[in-house]
Design a protein around this motif. Structure first.
Motif, short mmCIF file in Angstrom:
data_model
loop_
_atom_site.label_atom_id
_atom_site.label_comp_id
_atom_site.label_asym_id
_atom_site.label_seq_id
_atom_site.Cartn_x
_atom_site.Cartn_y
_atom_site.Cartn_z
N SER A 251 66.57 -8.65 117.26
CA SER A 251 65.60 -8.85 116.19
C SER A 251 66.02 -8.05 114.96
CB SER A 251 64.19 -8.41 116.62
OG SER A 251 63.73 -9.18 117.71
N VAL A 252 65.66 -8.57 113.80
CA VAL A 252 65.86 -7.86 112.54
C VAL A 252 64.49 -7.57 111.95
CG1 VAL A 252 68.11 -8.90 112.10
CG2 VAL A 252 66.06 -10.02 111.25
N SER A 253 64.42 -6.48 111.20
CA SER A 253 63.16 -6.08 110.60
C SER A 253 63.42 -5.47 109.23
CB SER A 253 62.43 -5.07 111.49
OG SER A 253 61.22 -4.65 110.90
N ALA A 254 62.61 -5.89 108.26
CA ALA A 254 62.69 -5.35 106.91
C ALA A 254 61.33 -4.75 106.54
CB ALA A 254 63.09 -6.43 105.91
N PHE A 255 61.36 -3.68 105.78
CA PHE A 255 60.14 -2.97 105.38
C PHE A 255 59.95 -3.09 103.88
CE2 PHE A 255 58.20 0.98 103.76
CZ PHE A 255 56.95 0.87 104.34
N ASP A 256 58.67 -3.40 103.49
CA ASP A 256 58.33 -3.50 102.07
C ASP A 256 57.29 -2.43 101.76
OD1 ASP A 256 57.38 -4.32 99.49
OD2 ASP A 256 58.20 -6.32 99.91
N GLU B 185 49.59 -8.78 100.78
CA GLU B 185 50.51 -9.92 100.71
C GLU B 185 51.86 -9.54 100.12
OE1 GLU B 185 48.70 -13.06 98.61
OE2 GLU B 185 47.24 -13.53 100.19
N ASN B 186 51.87 -8.55 99.27
CA ASN B 186 53.14 -8.13 98.69
C ASN B 186 54.08 -7.52 99.72
OD1 ASN B 186 52.23 -8.92 96.18
ND2 ASN B 186 51.39 -6.90 95.67
N ALA B 187 53.56 -7.12 100.86
CA ALA B 187 54.37 -6.52 101.92
C ALA B 187 54.59 -7.45 103.09
CB ALA B 187 53.74 -5.22 102.40
N ALA B 188 54.02 -8.67 103.05
CA ALA B 188 54.21 -9.63 104.14
C ALA B 188 55.59 -10.26 104.01
CB ALA B 188 53.11 -10.69 104.10
N VAL B 189 56.45 -9.95 104.99
CA VAL B 189 57.86 -10.37 104.92
C VAL B 189 58.09 -11.54 105.86
CG1 VAL B 189 60.26 -9.64 105.24
CG2 VAL B 189 58.56 -8.03 104.34
N VAL C 254 70.90 -12.91 106.79
CA VAL C 254 69.46 -13.10 106.95
C VAL C 254 68.78 -12.71 105.64
CG1 VAL C 254 67.39 -12.39 108.20
CG2 VAL C 254 69.54 -12.71 109.43
N VAL C 255 67.87 -13.55 105.17
CA VAL C 255 67.14 -13.30 103.93
C VAL C 255 65.71 -12.91 104.29
CG1 VAL C 255 66.42 -14.25 101.72
CG2 VAL C 255 68.58 -14.99 102.75
N ALA C 256 65.26 -11.76 103.78
CA ALA C 256 63.88 -11.30 103.96
C ALA C 256 63.16 -11.43 102.62
CB ALA C 256 63.85 -9.86 104.45
N SER C 257 62.05 -12.17 102.60
CA SER C 257 61.30 -12.41 101.36
C SER C 257 59.85 -12.00 101.57
CB SER C 257 61.36 -13.89 100.97
OG SER C 257 62.71 -14.33 100.86
N ASP C 258 59.26 -11.35 100.56
CA ASP C 258 57.84 -11.00 100.64
C ASP C 258 56.99 -12.16 100.10
OD1 ASP C 258 57.90 -10.84 97.84
OD2 ASP C 258 58.24 -8.68 97.87
N SER C 259 55.66 -12.00 100.17
CA SER C 259 54.75 -13.07 99.77
C SER C 259 54.11 -12.80 98.41
CB SER C 259 53.65 -13.24 100.83
OG SER C 259 54.20 -13.55 102.08
N PHE D 284 66.16 -3.34 104.52
CA PHE D 284 66.60 -3.25 105.91
C PHE D 284 67.07 -1.83 106.18
CE2 PHE D 284 66.99 -7.74 104.93
CZ PHE D 284 66.50 -8.35 106.07
N SER D 285 66.99 -1.42 107.43
CA SER D 285 67.38 -0.06 107.79
C SER D 285 68.88 0.14 107.61
CB SER D 285 66.97 0.25 109.23
OG SER D 285 67.57 -0.69 110.13
N HIS D 286 69.68 -0.88 107.90
CA HIS D 286 71.14 -0.81 107.75
C HIS D 286 71.65 -2.12 107.18
CE1 HIS D 286 70.30 2.22 110.91
NE2 HIS D 286 71.30 2.89 110.35
N ASN D 287 72.71 -2.01 106.46
CA ASN D 287 73.36 -3.20 105.92
C ASN D 287 74.87 -2.91 105.79
OD1 ASN D 287 73.94 -5.67 104.83
ND2 ASN D 287 72.76 -5.37 102.93
N PRO D 288 75.72 -3.57 106.55
CA PRO D 288 75.42 -4.69 107.46
C PRO D 288 74.90 -4.23 108.82
CG PRO D 288 77.76 -4.26 107.45
CD PRO D 288 77.18 -3.31 106.44
#
Length: 384
Positions: free
Chosen positions: A73-78, A83-87, A132-137, A52-56
């Motif tokens: 909205s929240v956004s996380a970058f992988d 598929e390894n980057a699909a969050v 919020v939990v962001a998980s990749d595939s 995430f760009s910032h936490n918290p």
């Protein structure tokens, strides 16, 4: 046969492909050579967590929001690809005390849009947080958490509430009686009000909307104090009505009104009313003093009873030394004569039946002799 090998680990996120040219040269005269180019693509593995760009994250939400509307909205970058980057996103709802707060919001699993499931009230809840939990595939899946702090912003949604004057039927109206001979600047009463909002939304201003005589009364716009502007004359009316407007400083100002009836009374009547109030207060004070005297008397009686019981117990503990002796065959049971004497640290008492003047004590006889403990201090002298 030649082999092309790596000298160190490859990182696709640093260099994703390599262009390599290999030349083969013989040892003849003149030497002949040829070359071949290779385009090497570094394949991806799931070795990066979503970030995430910032936490918290901090969110400022105005109260009275529409339930079901998107808040943010929240956004996380992988750094991985495909598929390894699909969050995907979800709200962490586990843990004690977190289920209730997390139930207020929902999140879109793919886009990360967070919606409020209820309308928030600043006066009830000013802030809350969730994760919020962001998980990749990828396989295995990697995930990361972010804490979202939500701050509810106040709106001017509360009108001022008049605390005084307030009559029994709930209307903001009160009656004040003042002597007619008061001077200018006399404090008639003070209008008190409260606003549940904060800041400018809760900052109250008082204004005098209606009054029978503008030359008699003045109202402080910040404190709500009503004071006299001049002394009263015989021509002034005996009753005056003041309409007070109390409003806040919100963008859309809310207000409330209060009515104060000021009655002018003669000094004697004012003093009589004051005496009635003082008498009521004196009665109340006398009741308090009466109960205080009763309490002190009860404590004193209990103290005296305790002292008497303690003295009685001490007296009952006094040692009773009872004389015991061996009866002689010719003794009729009557203790008629006793002789005391001292030997060393002990005292002796010789008891027996009445003896005549010519009777003598047989030395060494202990038949009727009592050995008494010496209760005197060592420093005392034995009197003859």
């Amino acid at each position: 046969m030649y082999s092309l090998v790596t000298k160190e680990s490859l990182d696709r996120e640093t260099v994703s492909h390599y262009d390599i040219s290999i030349t083969a040269t013989d040892c003849g005269e003149p030497p002949l050579s040829t070359f071949k180019k290779f385009n090497i693509q570094v394949s991806d593995v799931n070795d990066n967590f979503p970030e995430f760009s910032h936490n918290p994250l901090e969110l400022y939400l105005t109260e009275n929001n529409a339930a079901g509307a998107s808040m943010f909205s929240v956004s996380a970058f992988d750094k991985d690809c495909n598929e390894n980057a699909a969050v995907s996103y979800q709200i962490l709802r586990g843990g004690a005390g977190r289920n209730v707060i997390a139930s207020f919001v929902n999140i879109h699993p793919e886009g990360g849009q967070i919606t409020a499931l209820k309308s928030f009230d600043f006066e009830t809840m000013k802030t809350f947080q969730f994760q919020v939990v962001a998980s990749d595939s990828g396989t295995p899946s990697l995930s990361n958490n972010v804490t979202v702090n939500v701050f509810i912003l106040d709106q001017n949604d509360n009108a001022p509430v008049i605390l005084y004057p307030l009559s029994s039927n709930g209307s903001a109206q009160g009656v004040e009686e003042i002597p007619r001979n008061v001077n200018a600047g006399h404090l008639v009463t003070k209008v008190r009000a409260y606003d549940a909002d904060i800041g400018y939304n809760g900052w109250l201003l008082f204004s005098l909307q209606e009054v029978t005589d503008h030359s008699l009364f003045a109202l402080d716009r910040y404190t709500g104090q009503i004071r006299t502007l001049r002394s009263f004359t015989e021509t002034d009316e005996a009753e005056h009505k003041l309409l007070i407007l109390v409003k806040d400083n919100g963008n859309v100002s809310l207000s409330a009104t209060a009515t104060v009836i000021v009655k002018l009374v003669e000094p004697k009547e004012a003093f009589a009313a004051s005496d009635v109030k003082s008498a009521a207060k004196d009665v109340e004070d006398s009741n308090v003093i009466f109960y205080l005297i009763i309490s002190l008397g009860a404590v004193s009686v209990l103290f005296l009873i305790s002292i008497i019981v303690l003295i009685a117990m001490q007296c009952s503990k006094s040692t009773d030394y009872t004389s015991k002796y061996l009866p002689e065959t010719n003794y009729d049971g009557t203790l008629c004569h006793s002789i005391q004497y001292r030997s060393g640290e002990k005292r002796y008492m010789l008891v027996g039946p009445r003896m005549s003047i010519g009777s003598t004590i047989v030395p060494g006889s202990h038949a009727n002799t009592l050995v008494l403990p010496d209760r005197r201090r060592p420093s005392e002298q034995v009197r003859p």
